[in-house]
Every structure is written in C-alpha cells, then in structure tokens.
Scaffold this active site. Structure first.
Site, PDB file in Angstrom:
ATOM      1  N   CYS A 135       0.804  -1.232   0.000  1.00  0.00           N
ATOM      2  CA  CYS A 135       0.000   0.000   0.000  1.00  0.00           C
ATOM      3  C   CYS A 135       0.829   1.270   0.000  1.00  0.00           C
ATOM      4  CB  CYS A 135      -0.944  -0.008   1.202  1.00  0.00           C
ATOM      5  SG  CYS A 135      -2.121  -1.378   1.179  1.00  0.00           S
ATOM      6  N   LYS A 201      -8.779  -0.229  10.373  1.00  0.00           N
ATOM      7  CA  LYS A 201      -8.764  -1.266   9.345  1.00  0.00           C
ATOM      8  C   LYS A 201      -7.854  -2.398   9.814  1.00  0.00           C
ATOM      9  CE  LYS A 201      -7.630  -2.043   4.456  1.00  0.00           C
ATOM     10  NZ  LYS A 201      -7.147  -1.408   3.218  1.00  0.00           N
ATOM     11  N   LYS A 254     -13.358  -1.561   9.415  1.00  0.00           N
ATOM     12  CA  LYS A 254     -13.294  -2.564   8.357  1.00  0.00           C
ATOM     13  C   LYS A 254     -12.392  -3.715   8.811  1.00  0.00           C
ATOM     14  CE  LYS A 254     -11.746  -3.259   3.585  1.00  0.00           C
ATOM     15  NZ  LYS A 254     -11.003  -2.699   2.454  1.00  0.00           N
TER      16      LYS A 254
END
Length: 331
Positions: A135, A201, A254
């Site tokens: 990422c 997350k 999430k």
C-alpha cells in the site's frame, strides 16, 4: 414473582402484536440512503465481466459504469465507492494519479452524466497500482516507507478531486495519511471535499475475494505491519480518534460483522459519522451459507445489515446494497 410474570406491567409482546405499532417503535432503521455500493472499474471499453469469487460484482470499463449506476438508482442507492484496476503497474504506483486511468475516466464520465444526482467516493491507496501489491513506497528492506507514502496518497486524492470525486477515502493505514490528504486537498482548492478515513482497518482473512477483484494481493509478505491486529480494540479506538484529530470527516471500521464491538465502542467515543465496510469475505460467507441451504439468504443479509446499524454505523459500504435496498423498499 407470579404477579410480575402474569400481571399487566411486563407484557413485552404488547408492542409486537400489531404490525403498525411494531413499526412505530422500531429502534433501528435500514434505508437505501445509508448504503454505499462499491464499483470496480477497469481499462478498456465495452467491458463488463463477472468477478468469479465475488457474487454479483463485475469488472466494468468506464464507459459502462452507468449501467451499474442506473440499476442502483432504481433501487434507491445514490452513493458509490470506486476502485480502479490500472492499465500499468510499477514499483511506485505512478498510474494511481494518472488522468488516463479508469478511476479518473470513470469519475469524469459519471459526473458528466449524473451531476449531483449521485455521490462518488474514491478509494485512495496504492496496492492496486504497485507491482508488489503493497500500500505504499518500499524501503530497500521491503518495508513500506510511511512518510513518503502519505505524500503520494495526497497526490492521488487530489487527482481524484480534480476528476470529480465528491469524497476521498484513504485506506492504506499509514500514519498521518488523513492530515496529508487534508493538506493536499486544501492546497489544491478542494477544502470543502470530505475525507472518509478507513480509520480502524484490521489485517483480516476476510479480504480474499476483494483482492481478486482489485488485483491487489501483495506479491510478498503481508500487511500486518500497517493494518491492525484483530486483538487490539483499544488501538483501534486510538487510530480512529487520531484520524479525527487530523481532520477526518467520517470514520470507518473494516471489516464490520466480526468487529461489532469496535463499532459500538467507537460510536460511544466520537460524534463524527461512522461508516463500516461489510467486506468481501463476510459478504461471501453469507452467500455460501445461503447456497448451501444453511441460511435464508435474504433474511440473513437483512439481519446482518441491521446488526451494523444497531452497533452504531451511520453508513454501510456493502456489495449487497442494491439487493438490501430492494428488500427494505419493496422496489
């Protein structure tokens, strides 16, 4: 004791007997306005192909995105989250901010067609665009280099804003990413554009079908050094509250179904709107159970989404948005 059970003070069923009254005292609502539908846009023209591991989800080229949007609008869904698969990848993910890539093309096409009739959010990350699938930018030892990465994330967000995004959603779990996006947007003339942060997350086993859809599985290692451990609820709250301090307008948890405790605790800790993502593995878990005959599929989907609302979510990002919207509205 007998008086309490058989008397008149504790007849809880009184509020359930008549369907109109039961509807009047319902504590949690589930409405199309609360849901966001993810869309995956890919290079080319005339493309619409099913993602085999993710029921009902397609890879769609920018020129055909309106087909999915029109179907969603008929069900009452007006908000969408765009993910993009690029035409090229490199170590620095440079296509993420390129104007010729599917997200930027899709934004321009949809805004030209629908204007403010719909609301478009973009995922801001680099995993779909890097050839290594992580990422952010990498150091020589293969670790993600946080501070240069957040600058790149700001550059991506600004390219989305210029193409027509109504909101941006950083999902890389880099420290300081919300502040970096806020600076980039403000300096670029988009101070009114909101940021919905993937603020809590978790490193999860339930992202598999999404990674197939987005082509974003890491080519080595994993993301545990920047996504959160599922053991840490206190850290999750700290992450989200730090993003609030940095200027996030909406916070997110999430995955969601397996993290209802985080949703509930975060709801008690912030006044910001709270989103959650019913992720691909959670969604397909329900689908597979229904296909096996172990679950009433429609009722199970409805119950799962109501659980997210009951735990405190204001916004539900879900692949079942259209189906659930049709169930609750009868369209």
């Amino acid at each position: 004791m007998n008086g309490m059970v058989n008397g008149t003070t504790n007849r809880m069923r009184r509020l359930r007997e008549h369907p109109v009254l039961a509807e009047m005292v319902r504590e949690v609502s589930l409405e199309p306005r609360q849901m966001i539908l993810p869309l995956f846009t890919v290079p080319g023209t005339g493309v619409r192909t099913p993602v085999s591991s993710l029921h009902g989800v397609d890879h769609i080229s920018p020129d055909r995105l309106h087909e999915a949007v029109d179907a969603a609008l008929e069900a009452g869904i007006r908000s969408f989250l765009l993910f993009g698969l690029p035409s090229r990848k490199d170590a620095r993910g440079t296509s993420a901010w390129a104007e010729d890539q599917p997200v930027q093309q899709g934004l321009r096409r949809l805004k030209e067609r629908y204007g403010r009739e719909i609301h478009l959010t973009t995922d801001v990350c680099m995993c779909e665009y890097t050839d290594h699938g992580h990422c952010g930018l990498l150091k020589e030892d293969g670790a993600v280099d946080n501070d240069p990465t957040v600058l790149e994330l700001g550059r991506i967000a600004l390219s989305h804003a210029r193409a027509g995004a109504d909101m941006v959603a950083p999902s890389a779990m880099m420290d300081g990413q919300v502040a970096a996006l806020r600076r980039a947007l403000d300096n670029g003339g988009f101070s009114s554009l909101p940021v919905m942060s993937y603020s809590s997350k978790f490193s999860s086993a339930f992202y598999g079908p999404f990674r197939d859809a987005a082509g974003s599985a890491p080519s080595f290692g994993d993301r545990r050094s920047y996504q959160m451990a599922s053991t840490n609820w206190k850290e999750a709250l700290r992450e989200s509250l730090l993003d609030e301090e940095e200027g996030a307008d909406i916070l997110m948890v999430k995955p969601s179904l397996l993290y209802l405790d985080i949703l509930s605790r975060l709801r008690e800790s912030t006044l910001l709107p709270l989103a959650c993502y019913l992720v691909s593995g959670e969604y397909m878990m329900l689908r597979h159970a229904a296909a096996a005959g172990s679950l009433d599929g429609p009722r199970g989907l409805l119950e799962a989404h109501l659980a997210l609302r009951r735990a405190g979510a204001d916004i539900l990002i879900t692949y079942a948005a259209v189906e659930v919207a049709r169930m609750v509205t009868g369209r």
